[in-house]
Design a protein around this motif. Sequence first.
Motif, mmCIF file in Angstrom:
data_model
loop_
_atom_site.group_PDB
_atom_site.id
_atom_site.type_symbol
_atom_site.label_atom_id
_atom_site.label_comp_id
_atom_site.label_asym_id
_atom_site.label_seq_id
_atom_site.Cartn_x
_atom_site.Cartn_y
_atom_site.Cartn_z
ATOM 1 N N ARG A 1 27.043 34.179 10.645
ATOM 2 C CA ARG A 1 27.821 33.283 11.789
ATOM 3 C C ARG A 1 28.796 32.294 10.994
ATOM 4 N NH1 ARG A 1 22.916 30.894 12.826
ATOM 5 N NH2 ARG A 1 22.990 29.957 10.775
ATOM 6 N N ASP A 2 28.600 32.325 9.616
ATOM 7 C CA ASP A 2 29.611 31.390 8.732
ATOM 8 C C ASP A 2 30.648 32.343 8.848
ATOM 9 O OD1 ASP A 2 27.886 29.450 8.351
ATOM 10 O OD2 ASP A 2 27.396 29.890 6.418
ATOM 11 N N ILE A 3 30.844 33.604 8.724
ATOM 12 C CA ILE A 3 31.724 34.589 8.551
ATOM 13 C C ILE A 3 32.579 34.468 10.133
ATOM 14 C CG2 ILE A 3 32.668 36.956 8.522
ATOM 15 C CD1 ILE A 3 30.616 37.314 6.154
ATOM 16 N N ALA A 4 31.794 34.425 11.124
ATOM 17 C CA ALA A 4 32.392 34.416 12.448
ATOM 18 C C ALA A 4 33.081 33.098 12.836
ATOM 19 C CB ALA A 4 31.060 34.925 13.515
ATOM 20 N N LEU A 5 32.451 32.141 12.273
ATOM 21 C CA LEU A 5 33.175 30.611 12.547
ATOM 22 C C LEU A 5 34.479 30.622 11.717
ATOM 23 C CD1 LEU A 5 29.899 28.575 12.566
ATOM 24 C CD2 LEU A 5 31.378 28.981 14.394
ATOM 25 N N GLU A 6 34.284 31.417 10.625
ATOM 26 C CA GLU A 6 35.678 31.266 9.925
ATOM 27 C C GLU A 6 36.706 32.249 10.773
ATOM 28 O OE1 GLU A 6 36.337 32.282 5.574
ATOM 29 O OE2 GLU A 6 34.207 31.941 5.226
ATOM 30 N N ALA A 7 36.484 33.428 11.280
ATOM 31 C CA ALA A 7 37.153 34.104 12.113
ATOM 32 C C ALA A 7 37.544 33.271 13.447
ATOM 33 C CB ALA A 7 36.433 35.366 12.376
ATOM 34 N N ALA A 8 36.730 32.471 13.875
ATOM 35 C CA ALA A 8 37.254 31.768 14.920
ATOM 36 C C ALA A 8 38.439 30.899 14.690
ATOM 37 C CB ALA A 8 35.994 31.100 15.625
ATOM 38 N N TRP A 9 38.175 30.339 13.335
ATOM 39 C CA TRP A 9 39.328 29.138 12.849
ATOM 40 C C TRP A 9 40.626 30.129 12.731
ATOM 41 C CZ3 TRP A 9 41.006 24.856 12.836
ATOM 42 C CH2 TRP A 9 42.166 24.329 12.079
ATOM 43 N N ARG B 1 38.656 40.032 17.532
ATOM 44 C CA ARG B 1 39.749 40.798 17.043
ATOM 45 C C ARG B 1 39.783 40.472 15.359
ATOM 46 N NH1 ARG B 1 44.065 38.776 16.648
ATOM 47 N NH2 ARG B 1 43.861 37.363 18.143
ATOM 48 N N VAL B 2 40.154 39.172 15.281
ATOM 49 C CA VAL B 2 40.275 38.718 13.860
ATOM 50 C C VAL B 2 39.245 39.510 12.864
ATOM 51 C CG1 VAL B 2 40.289 36.799 12.055
ATOM 52 C CG2 VAL B 2 41.576 36.732 14.322
ATOM 53 N N LEU B 3 37.829 39.481 13.156
ATOM 54 C CA LEU B 3 36.838 39.689 12.496
ATOM 55 C C LEU B 3 36.965 41.225 12.302
ATOM 56 C CD1 LEU B 3 34.499 38.395 10.808
ATOM 57 C CD2 LEU B 3 33.122 38.687 13.031
ATOM 58 N N THR B 4 37.072 41.886 13.533
ATOM 59 C CA THR B 4 37.359 43.336 13.309
ATOM 60 C C THR B 4 38.249 43.962 12.586
ATOM 61 O OG1 THR B 4 36.592 43.570 15.920
ATOM 62 C CG2 THR B 4 37.668 45.494 14.820
ATOM 63 N N THR B 5 39.630 43.246 12.485
ATOM 64 C CA THR B 5 40.678 43.672 11.634
ATOM 65 C C THR B 5 40.396 43.527 10.227
ATOM 66 O OG1 THR B 5 42.179 43.261 13.432
ATOM 67 C CG2 THR B 5 43.066 43.301 11.138
ATOM 68 N N GLU C 1 46.563 32.034 4.591
ATOM 69 C CA GLU C 1 45.566 31.728 3.745
ATOM 70 C C GLU C 1 43.963 31.798 4.222
ATOM 71 O OE1 GLU C 1 46.434 27.720 2.131
ATOM 72 O OE2 GLU C 1 48.232 28.422 1.304
ATOM 73 N N ALA C 2 43.965 31.164 5.317
ATOM 74 C CA ALA C 2 42.474 31.418 6.088
ATOM 75 C C ALA C 2 42.257 33.146 6.118
ATOM 76 C CB ALA C 2 42.526 30.582 7.325
ATOM 77 N N ASP C 3 43.052 33.666 6.685
ATOM 78 C CA ASP C 3 42.743 34.920 7.019
ATOM 79 C C ASP C 3 42.455 35.823 5.502
ATOM 80 O OD1 ASP C 3 42.804 37.077 8.828
ATOM 81 O OD2 ASP C 3 44.449 37.989 8.064
ATOM 82 N N ALA C 4 43.261 35.436 4.607
ATOM 83 C CA ALA C 4 43.144 36.117 3.287
ATOM 84 C C ALA C 4 41.763 35.759 2.528
ATOM 85 C CB ALA C 4 43.957 35.794 2.211
ATOM 86 N N ALA C 5 41.247 34.400 2.794
ATOM 87 C CA ALA C 5 39.810 34.136 2.390
ATOM 88 C C ALA C 5 38.795 34.557 3.101
ATOM 89 C CB ALA C 5 39.800 32.354 2.580
ATOM 90 N N LEU C 6 39.029 34.766 4.459
ATOM 91 C CA LEU C 6 38.031 35.328 5.305
ATOM 92 C C LEU C 6 37.833 37.129 4.921
ATOM 93 C CD1 LEU C 6 36.042 35.752 7.609
ATOM 94 C CD2 LEU C 6 38.356 36.254 9.241
ATOM 95 N N GLU C 7 39.060 37.696 4.591
ATOM 96 C CA GLU C 7 38.850 39.066 4.298
ATOM 97 C C GLU C 7 38.132 38.947 2.744
ATOM 98 O OE1 GLU C 7 41.706 42.842 2.909
ATOM 99 O OE2 GLU C 7 42.532 40.993 4.155
#
Length: 150
Positions: free
Chosen positions: A16-24, A124-128, A77-83
């Motif tokens: 859930r936290d990871i998905a919320l980051e992906a939503a951001w 899509r963000v989460l999948t990538t 930055e947010a995308d790199a942190a999520l990855e």
Amino acid sequence: MSPISDPGAINHPVLRDIALEAAWVAKLEEAVDALEDLVEDLAEPVADAWGDGEGTVDDEDAPFRVALSVVTSARDEADAALEGRLAGWLAEDPEHWPIFRLALLDAWRDEQGGVSHAGPGWVRVLTTNAALAHFQQDPYGRQRVVDLGF
């Protein structure tokens, strides 16, 4: 299994936290796209202040160009942190990948195995990011190293 369209509805707390980051990250991507369109529209030729020719909006000082730069940087930055977070979570346990795939990704797959375009941006963000993070891990949780031949 029906696809989950609200990241807050995911039961697994880490997912859930990871998905919320992906939503951001997806929201930041939308903002970048909107600002890019706006900056492009403002850069079209306009009559200059004296009316003796055509000029363009001063790109260096345009506040929208600055906003685009700031939002693009925040998105990157947010995308790199999520990855990184996703790669770390996948590395903790080899069973995390099948859990992630079954809980989130498989429900959004189309006939060709890709993510359906009808899905929300966060999927899509989460999948990538998941594909990139999964590539970095072998099935036993060890990080893979890519030899680029330098």
